[in-house]
Write an enzyme that holds these catalytic residues in place. Structure first.
Site, short mmCIF file in Angstrom:
data_model
loop_
_atom_site.label_atom_id
_atom_site.label_comp_id
_atom_site.label_asym_id
_atom_site.label_seq_id
_atom_site.Cartn_x
_atom_site.Cartn_y
_atom_site.Cartn_z
N SER A 147 63.22 45.04 21.84
CA SER A 147 62.77 44.25 22.99
C SER A 147 63.57 42.97 23.07
CB SER A 147 61.30 43.89 22.81
OG SER A 147 60.90 42.98 23.81
N TYR A 160 54.05 40.42 18.19
CA TYR A 160 54.86 41.50 18.77
C TYR A 160 56.36 41.15 18.67
CZ TYR A 160 56.97 44.34 22.52
OH TYR A 160 57.77 45.18 23.25
N1 NAP Z 1 57.47 47.63 29.30
C1 NAP Z 1 58.17 46.58 28.92
O1 NAP Z 1 58.26 45.56 29.64
C2 NAP Z 1 58.89 46.60 27.61
C3 NAP Z 1 59.81 45.56 27.36
C4 NAP Z 1 60.49 45.56 26.14
C5 NAP Z 1 60.27 46.58 25.23
N2 NAP Z 1 59.37 47.57 25.51
C6 NAP Z 1 59.17 48.60 24.49
O2 NAP Z 1 59.33 49.86 25.08
C7 NAP Z 1 58.59 50.84 24.32
C8 NAP Z 1 57.79 51.71 25.25
O3 NAP Z 1 56.85 50.91 25.92
P1 NAP Z 1 56.38 51.20 27.41
O4 NAP Z 1 56.55 49.94 28.15
O5 NAP Z 1 57.00 52.44 27.91
O6 NAP Z 1 54.81 51.39 27.18
P2 NAP Z 1 53.73 52.45 27.69
O7 NAP Z 1 54.10 52.96 29.05
O8 NAP Z 1 52.42 51.80 27.52
O9 NAP Z 1 53.89 53.64 26.65
C9 NAP Z 1 53.59 53.45 25.30
C10 NAP Z 1 53.66 54.82 24.61
O10 NAP Z 1 53.39 54.63 23.22
C11 NAP Z 1 52.32 55.50 22.83
N3 NAP Z 1 51.60 54.85 21.74
C12 NAP Z 1 50.91 53.68 21.78
N4 NAP Z 1 50.39 53.42 20.57
C13 NAP Z 1 50.77 54.43 19.75
C14 NAP Z 1 50.55 54.75 18.39
N5 NAP Z 1 49.81 53.97 17.60
N6 NAP Z 1 51.08 55.89 17.88
C15 NAP Z 1 51.82 56.71 18.67
N7 NAP Z 1 52.06 56.48 19.95
C16 NAP Z 1 51.54 55.36 20.50
C17 NAP Z 1 51.51 55.72 24.11
O11 NAP Z 1 50.81 56.95 24.14
P3 NAP Z 1 49.32 57.18 23.52
O12 NAP Z 1 48.42 56.20 24.20
O13 NAP Z 1 49.04 58.61 23.84
O14 NAP Z 1 49.45 56.96 22.05
C18 NAP Z 1 52.64 55.78 25.14
O15 NAP Z 1 53.21 57.07 25.14
C19 NAP Z 1 57.78 50.02 23.31
O16 NAP Z 1 58.44 50.03 22.08
C20 NAP Z 1 57.78 48.63 23.89
O17 NAP Z 1 57.62 47.65 22.90
C21 NAP Z 1 58.68 47.60 26.67
#
Ligand code: NAP
Length: 255
Positions: A147, A160
């Site tokens: 991130s 985080y």
């Molecule tokens: N969105 C942003 O702005 C942003 C920015 C920088 C970095 N990121 C990073 O991008 C990655 C993906 O995030 P996203 O934004 O796509 O979020 P998201 O749409 O909320 O998806 C999160 C995913 O992680 C799974 N998950 C959550 N807790 C878990 C656990 N304990 N064990 C296994 N799976 C788990 C969720 O599915 P279940 O609920 O089925 O477990 C879901 O598939 C993350 O690493 C996040 O830190 C996101």
């Protein structure tokens, strides 16, 4: 020749957190480039929806419900993948959690444990387990979804940010140690992307306006905009890159 550099035909890829958001986009992109997918997150329902999307466009995917904060569940993910596909070529550590928003001085020990267990320890354990299989093959690609917060702490997201800075170092440490086995380890650091995870930020008009106003590209990312970098890092197109995190932040860090 150059088009083929992006080809992932026959490769087996585990993508954690692939039931929605960035993980789903990466899984769909990998499938389109020919990979067979192992979809892993806690809830089977979301995984099945992504599996159906992949299958309806002619791809192959299996779902393995996995909790990245549970070492036994992580072991099961690797064992079931090996039982079904017999190998692992690509690992994307994408799943992450953030149960707390506020001053870090108020973050409880249990908040710390949850975030570090899922975002950092989980990625560490899975990298170790998959890394051993890749060492046997003398090849493999590991990609950590880091991130922008690892580089510049996000207000309200202190623990985080710390976990993501740790993941950045996991990338560098394993790149250093596993390069000799033909294994490349890289990261992607997205800026704000429109997913469920970050809804507290982009769902609040005031915060969104503030973020967007200082972004050179003038908008936040959609999940599919992170997927191209993930394809690049998993493919031969990036064959001489290891130990780096590519920032995909709409220019945030230069603003
Ligand atoms: N969105 C942003 O702005 C942003 C920015 C920088 C970095 N990121 C990073 O991008 C990655 C993906 O995030 P996203 O934004 O796509 O979020 P998201 O749409 O909320 O998806 C999160 C995913 O992680 C799974 N998950 C959550 N807790 C878990 C656990 N304990 N064990 C296994 N799976 C788990 C969720 O599915 P279940 O609920 O089925 O477990 C879901 O598939 C993350 O690493 C996040 O830190 C996101």
């Amino acid at each position: 020749m150059y088009k083929e550099m992006f080809d992932l035909s026959g490769k087996v890829a585990i993508v954690t957190g692939s039931s929605r958001g960035i993980g789903e986009a990466i899984a769909l992109a990998y499938s389109e480039f020919g990979a067979k997918l192992v979809l892993a997150s806690r809830k089977l329902e979301g995984l099945n929806t992504v599996r159906e999307k992949i299958e309806s466009s002619g791809g192959e995917a299996i779902c393995i419900p996995t909790h990245m904060g549970d070492p036994t569940s992580i072991e099961n993910l690797v064992a079931e993948t090996m039982k079904y596909f017999g190998t692992i070529d690509i690992l994307v550590n994408n799943a992450a959690t953030n149960p707390f928003f506020g001053p870090t001085i108020e973050a409880s020990e249990s908040v710390w444990d949850k975030i570090i267990d899922v975002n950092l320890k989980g990625a560490f354990l899975l990298t170790k387990a998959v890394g051993k299989i890749m060492i046997e093959k003398n090849e493999g690609c590991i990609i950590n979804i880091c991130s922008e917060a690892a580089i510049r702490p996000m207000p309200g997201l202190g623990v985080y940010s710390i976990s993501k800075a740790g993941l950045d170092m996991i990338t560098k440490v394993f790149a250093q140690e596993l390069g000799q086995y033909g294994i490349r380890v890289n990261g992607i650091a997205p800026g704000l992307a429109q997913t469920k995870f970050s809804k507290a930020l982009w769902g609040n008009e005031e915060i969104k306006k503030m973020v967007v106003s200082r972004l050179p590209l003038g908008r936040i990312a959609q999940p599919h905009e992170i997927a191209g970098t993930a394809v690049f890092l998993a493919s031969r197109a990036s064959s001489f890159i290891t130990g780096h995190t590519i920032v995909a932040d709409g220019g945030s860090l230069v603003s």
